[in-house]
Design a protein around this motif. Structure first.
Motif, PDB file in Angstrom:
ATOM      1  N   SER A  63       0.810  -1.226   0.000  1.00  0.00           N
ATOM      2  CA  SER A  63       0.000   0.000   0.000  1.00  0.00           C
ATOM      3  C   SER A  63       0.842   1.274   0.000  1.00  0.00           C
ATOM      4  N   ILE A  64       2.151   1.146   0.124  1.00  0.00           N
ATOM      5  CA  ILE A  64       3.010   2.333   0.200  1.00  0.00           C
ATOM      6  C   ILE A  64       3.630   2.617  -1.165  1.00  0.00           C
ATOM      7  N   GLY A  65       3.439   3.848  -1.609  1.00  0.00           N
ATOM      8  CA  GLY A  65       4.052   4.306  -2.851  1.00  0.00           C
ATOM      9  C   GLY A  65       5.248   5.185  -2.537  1.00  0.00           C
ATOM     10  N   TYR A  66       6.304   5.074  -3.349  1.00  0.00           N
ATOM     11  CA  TYR A  66       7.508   5.881  -3.164  1.00  0.00           C
ATOM     12  C   TYR A  66       7.983   6.351  -4.529  1.00  0.00           C
ATOM     13  N   LYS A  67       7.850   7.649  -4.774  1.00  0.00           N
ATOM     14  CA  LYS A  67       8.309   8.251  -6.032  1.00  0.00           C
ATOM     15  C   LYS A  67       9.011   9.550  -5.685  1.00  0.00           C
ATOM     16  N   ARG A  68      10.297   9.625  -6.041  1.00  0.00           N
ATOM     17  CA  ARG A  68      11.080  10.815  -5.723  1.00  0.00           C
ATOM     18  C   ARG A  68      11.851  11.255  -6.958  1.00  0.00           C
ATOM     19  N   GLN A 106      11.727  16.880  -2.777  1.00  0.00           N
ATOM     20  CA  GLN A 106      10.301  17.134  -2.601  1.00  0.00           C
ATOM     21  C   GLN A 106       9.891  16.899  -1.148  1.00  0.00           C
ATOM     22  N   PRO A 107       8.771  17.525  -0.737  1.00  0.00           N
ATOM     23  CA  PRO A 107       8.245  17.263   0.614  1.00  0.00           C
ATOM     24  C   PRO A 107       7.860  15.793   0.768  1.00  0.00           C
ATOM     25  N   VAL A 108       7.966  15.297   1.987  1.00  0.00           N
ATOM     26  CA  VAL A 108       7.744  13.885   2.274  1.00  0.00           C
ATOM     27  C   VAL A 108       6.380  13.386   1.800  1.00  0.00           C
ATOM     28  N   ASN A 109       5.334  14.197   1.933  1.00  0.00           N
ATOM     29  CA  ASN A 109       3.990  13.743   1.562  1.00  0.00           C
ATOM     30  C   ASN A 109       3.787  13.639   0.048  1.00  0.00           C
ATOM     31  N   GLU A 110       4.685  14.234  -0.734  1.00  0.00           N
ATOM     32  CA  GLU A 110       4.652  14.044  -2.192  1.00  0.00           C
ATOM     33  C   GLU A 110       5.369  12.758  -2.585  1.00  0.00           C
ATOM     34  N   VAL A 111       6.350  12.372  -1.800  1.00  0.00           N
ATOM     35  CA  VAL A 111       7.210  11.234  -2.126  1.00  0.00           C
ATOM     36  C   VAL A 111       6.628   9.922  -1.623  1.00  0.00           C
ATOM     37  N   LEU A 112       6.167   9.922  -0.379  1.00  0.00           N
ATOM     38  CA  LEU A 112       5.637   8.708   0.250  1.00  0.00           C
ATOM     39  C   LEU A 112       4.131   8.827   0.410  1.00  0.00           C
ATOM     40  N   THR A 113       3.423   7.860  -0.166  1.00  0.00           N
ATOM     41  CA  THR A 113       1.962   7.874  -0.105  1.00  0.00           C
ATOM     42  C   THR A 113       1.462   6.500   0.324  1.00  0.00           C
ATOM     43  N   ILE A 114       0.216   6.475   0.759  1.00  0.00           N
ATOM     44  CA  ILE A 114      -0.387   5.185   1.115  1.00  0.00           C
ATOM     45  C   ILE A 114      -1.730   5.062   0.420  1.00  0.00           C
ATOM     46  N   ASP A 115      -1.994   3.890  -0.087  1.00  0.00           N
ATOM     47  CA  ASP A 115      -3.260   3.573  -0.741  1.00  0.00           C
ATOM     48  C   ASP A 115      -3.871   2.424   0.041  1.00  0.00           C
ATOM     49  N   SER A 116      -4.768   2.739   0.958  1.00  0.00           N
ATOM     50  CA  SER A 116      -5.324   1.708   1.841  1.00  0.00           C
ATOM     51  C   SER A 116      -6.128   0.664   1.080  1.00  0.00           C
ATOM     52  N   ASP A 117      -6.578   0.976  -0.149  1.00  0.00           N
ATOM     53  CA  ASP A 117      -7.302  -0.021  -0.952  1.00  0.00           C
ATOM     54  C   ASP A 117      -6.394  -1.171  -1.361  1.00  0.00           C
ATOM     55  N   LYS A 118      -5.085  -0.919  -1.416  1.00  0.00           N
ATOM     56  CA  LYS A 118      -4.147  -1.963  -1.820  1.00  0.00           C
ATOM     57  C   LYS A 118      -3.841  -2.938  -0.686  1.00  0.00           C
ATOM     58  N   ASP A 119      -4.253  -2.615   0.549  1.00  0.00           N
ATOM     59  CA  ASP A 119      -3.977  -3.496   1.684  1.00  0.00           C
ATOM     60  C   ASP A 119      -4.459  -4.914   1.450  1.00  0.00           C
TER      61      ASP A 119
END
Length: 192
Positions: A114-119, A170-183
């Motif tokens: 569920s965690i996305g990481y794009k930097r 970039q700010p942390v909230n742009e780089v690291l995201t969570i998609d709870s639907d993917k859990d």
């Protein structure tokens, strides 16, 4: 070849911190940022009160298959804390990416689906997407892993970035995201 040359020869430029950045972390955050170096390996890692983060793990090609990586991971597991790391998504043109994922799966790591990481890389200006893997001695949630990753990003990855690189990540909230639907998704990596 020194420890930084070994790392920069193995890891893509968009994933590498500068040598100055890592030396500054070792000097200014010795309670948190650590280097474990041997003839055939380099391990750079973060240790906090409640987790470990593997920043870089390099084992020389000629010594792979001799259990060095396994011993390094086992030593970290002895700390009794969750261990988190970032890895490149599988690239079928680069067999090392697949081998790396198989290694971590054998060591008991799970894919944080569920965690996305794009930097955006300051070195190449390209978007760098990474997968988050973790091992935990307890039933750690992905939300908890995300918070630990955010701490790592803010305190390690972007440490004095403007001073070191002339611009900020970039700010942390742009780089690291969570998609709870993917859990609920079970990716091949997490299957037994």
């Amino acid at each position: 070849m020194n420890w930084y040359e070994k790392l920069s020869e193995y890891f893509p430029i968009e994933e590498m911190k500068s040598k100055e950045h890592m030396e500054l972390l070792l000097k200014e955050k010795p309670h948190m940022y650590h280097k474990d170096e041997g003839l055939y390996h380099v391990l750079m890692y973060v240790e906090t009160n409640d987790f470990l983060f593997i920043d870089y793990l390099y084992v020389s090609a000629k010594s792979r298959g001799k259990g060095i990586g396994h011993k390094l991971i086992e030593n970290l597991k002895q700390h009794g804390k969750p261990i988190i790391l970032e890895v490149e998504p599988v690239n079928y043109e680069d067999s090392d990416t697949e081998k790396r994922l198989r290694f971590y799966k054998r060591e008991g790591f799970k894919h944080a689906v569920s965690i996305g990481y794009k930097r955006r890389s300051l070195a190449t200006n390209e978007i760098n997407q990474m997968e988050i893997l973790y091992w935990s001695p307890t039933d750690e949630t992905e939300e908890s892993i995300l918070e630990k990753m955010k701490k790592t990003y803010k305190e390690i990855h972007t440490y004095k970035d403007k001073e070191l690189y002339g611009k900020s990540y970039q700010p942390v909230n742009e780089v690291l995201t969570i998609d709870s639907d993917k859990d609920d998704n079970i990716l091949e990596f997490n299957k037994d």
